[in-house]
Design a protein around this motif. Sequence first.
Motif, mmCIF file in Angstrom:
data_model
loop_
_atom_site.group_PDB
_atom_site.id
_atom_site.type_symbol
_atom_site.label_atom_id
_atom_site.label_comp_id
_atom_site.label_asym_id
_atom_site.label_seq_id
_atom_site.Cartn_x
_atom_site.Cartn_y
_atom_site.Cartn_z
ATOM 1 N N MET A 1 89.813 45.453 19.555
ATOM 2 C CA MET A 1 90.294 44.090 19.595
ATOM 3 C C MET A 1 91.587 43.992 18.815
ATOM 4 N N SER A 2 92.508 42.949 19.184
ATOM 5 C CA SER A 2 93.776 42.847 18.480
ATOM 6 C C SER A 2 93.707 41.933 17.290
ATOM 7 N N GLY A 3 92.564 41.427 16.935
ATOM 8 C CA GLY A 3 92.466 40.506 15.818
ATOM 9 C C GLY A 3 92.701 39.091 16.245
ATOM 10 N N ALA A 4 93.297 38.283 15.358
ATOM 11 C CA ALA A 4 93.525 36.886 15.679
ATOM 12 C C ALA A 4 94.811 36.735 16.478
ATOM 13 N N VAL A 5 95.107 35.525 16.884
ATOM 14 C CA VAL A 5 96.267 35.261 17.736
ATOM 15 C C VAL A 5 97.544 35.498 16.967
ATOM 16 N N LYS A 6 98.496 36.170 17.581
ATOM 17 C CA LYS A 6 99.752 36.461 16.943
ATOM 18 C C LYS A 6 100.667 35.244 17.013
ATOM 19 N N GLY A 7 101.804 35.349 16.296
ATOM 20 C CA GLY A 7 102.715 34.220 16.255
ATOM 21 C C GLY A 7 103.480 34.063 17.538
ATOM 22 N N VAL A 8 102.867 33.469 18.519
ATOM 23 C CA VAL A 8 103.498 33.301 19.826
ATOM 24 C C VAL A 8 103.597 31.820 20.133
ATOM 25 N N ALA A 9 104.776 31.388 20.504
ATOM 26 C CA ALA A 9 104.938 29.994 20.896
ATOM 27 C C ALA A 9 104.306 29.788 22.259
ATOM 28 N N VAL A 10 103.450 28.775 22.376
ATOM 29 C CA VAL A 10 102.732 28.527 23.617
ATOM 30 C C VAL A 10 103.096 27.147 24.139
ATOM 31 N N ALA A 11 103.505 27.105 25.373
ATOM 32 C CA ALA A 11 103.881 25.827 25.967
ATOM 33 C C ALA A 11 102.652 24.967 26.169
ATOM 34 N N ALA A 12 102.800 23.674 26.013
ATOM 35 C CA ALA A 12 101.688 22.740 26.180
ATOM 36 C C ALA A 12 101.518 22.447 27.661
ATOM 37 N N VAL A 13 100.783 23.342 28.332
ATOM 38 C CA VAL A 13 100.573 23.174 29.759
ATOM 39 C C VAL A 13 99.091 23.030 30.009
ATOM 40 N N GLU A 14 98.762 22.368 31.074
ATOM 41 C CA GLU A 14 97.368 22.205 31.449
ATOM 42 C C GLU A 14 96.879 23.499 32.074
ATOM 43 N N PRO A 15 95.881 24.185 31.464
ATOM 44 C CA PRO A 15 95.466 25.467 31.974
ATOM 45 C C PRO A 15 94.707 25.354 33.286
ATOM 46 N N HIS A 78 113.622 44.562 15.941
ATOM 47 C CA HIS A 78 112.483 44.208 15.092
ATOM 48 C C HIS A 78 111.514 45.372 14.897
ATOM 49 N N TRP A 79 111.991 46.600 14.982
ATOM 50 C CA TRP A 79 111.097 47.755 14.976
ATOM 51 C C TRP A 79 110.349 47.907 13.660
ATOM 52 N N LYS A 80 110.983 47.577 12.542
ATOM 53 C CA LYS A 80 110.305 47.758 11.256
ATOM 54 C C LYS A 80 109.075 46.874 11.142
ATOM 55 N N ALA A 81 109.245 45.591 11.470
ATOM 56 C CA ALA A 81 108.129 44.654 11.331
ATOM 57 C C ALA A 81 107.012 44.969 12.321
ATOM 58 N N THR A 82 107.378 45.229 13.580
ATOM 59 C CA THR A 82 106.341 45.473 14.580
ATOM 60 C C THR A 82 105.565 46.756 14.289
ATOM 61 N N MET A 83 106.252 47.781 13.866
ATOM 62 C CA MET A 83 105.565 49.049 13.605
ATOM 63 C C MET A 83 104.705 48.981 12.353
ATOM 64 N N LEU A 84 105.208 48.299 11.328
ATOM 65 C CA LEU A 84 104.404 48.167 10.113
ATOM 66 C C LEU A 84 103.145 47.348 10.385
ATOM 67 N N PHE A 190 106.275 37.152 10.295
ATOM 68 C CA PHE A 190 107.458 37.960 10.568
ATOM 69 C C PHE A 190 107.804 38.136 12.049
ATOM 70 N N LEU A 191 106.883 37.817 12.955
ATOM 71 C CA LEU A 191 107.122 38.128 14.363
ATOM 72 C C LEU A 191 107.156 36.900 15.263
ATOM 73 N N GLY A 192 107.313 35.734 14.694
ATOM 74 C CA GLY A 192 107.363 34.531 15.509
ATOM 75 C C GLY A 192 108.524 34.559 16.491
ATOM 76 N N GLY A 193 108.259 34.221 17.764
ATOM 77 C CA GLY A 193 109.302 34.160 18.772
ATOM 78 C C GLY A 193 109.630 35.475 19.439
ATOM 79 N N ILE A 194 109.030 36.574 18.983
ATOM 80 C CA ILE A 194 109.272 37.878 19.609
ATOM 81 C C ILE A 194 108.364 38.019 20.830
ATOM 82 N N PRO A 195 108.874 38.513 21.948
ATOM 83 C CA PRO A 195 108.031 38.668 23.141
ATOM 84 C C PRO A 195 106.770 39.480 22.835
ATOM 85 N N PRO A 196 105.629 39.018 23.294
ATOM 86 C CA PRO A 196 104.361 39.701 22.993
ATOM 87 C C PRO A 196 104.351 41.180 23.389
#
Length: 313
Positions: A1-15, A78-84, A190-196
């Motif tokens: 499992m990847s853990g909890a939700v990462k810092g990804v901006a999510v559009a407010a759309v009706e699923p 952003h290689w340092k943050a993503t790899m760490l 550290f990773l907000g706004g970076i493509p998943p």
Amino acid sequence: MSGAVKGVAVAAVEPNPRRWLIDLVLLGALWGASFLFMRIAAPEFGALPAAAVRVGIAALFLLPLLLVRGHGPTLARHWKATMLIGVFNSGIPFALFCFALLTINTGLAAVLNATVPMFGALVAWAWFKDRPDGSRIVGLMIGFAGVAMLASRSAGLHSSADGHDAMWAVLACLGACMSYGISASASRRFLGGIPPLATATGSQIGATIVLALPALWLWPAQMPSSRAWLALIALGVACTGLAYILFFRLIEHAGPARALTVTFLVPVFAVLYGTVFLDERITQWMLICAAVIVCGVALSTGIVKLRRPAAAL
């Protein structure tokens, strides 16, 4: 499992319920299968080599997709943050779960994995001062009480293991869950706004680099069987690479809160696979403790909330 939700901006759309429900069930099936494949591969490879091969295969699977999508420059920035973060998001927890599965069965490990959102809430509380409300605090207490109940008996042990081995295995699972919680808050910071896809690929590359030398040092003297290799290939491609893609698509289509409910499905599939393919025995005590933990997770994540009694008129 990847853990909890990462810092990804999510559009407010009706699923679209039908679409995200299919993704949710498929993701639960894949992450549930990861415990089965780790249980098959770890005894032959060893915990660290098994984890290293898993993340290495996942990195090889994700990297071409990243380049095709044109996210290579983003990863380079952003290689340092993503790899760490990959060390905490994949390297450490994968190795710890492989170690634990040398002693305990897949169902027990998956039930303990369900505590990830609780550890995520605790780390966010300490890091961002996101103090949970009363309902979530009650959930944390209930969830950890369920873990204590589960660890108090030698349930879900392999026939050759003893209570001392069980203690270390349970601690390894909880350490993995704490690592997931740390990675979630670090991603938020550290990773907000970076493509998943860039985050997922970079994290697998980082975990591979960190685990490579220890894995070579501890590589088994006897070449693992084709069965063990196939299990790791399935782990890397399906349960890690493909699962990451599904997870972030689920966040996009259904939102973080709904995506988090996959936590409840993973133990169900893990228990099913362990019973069918490994002849693992599920005890009544394990089911009781699992129900307590699930209740704690539901409250601590805010999926379910306690309502205050209405004031008398």
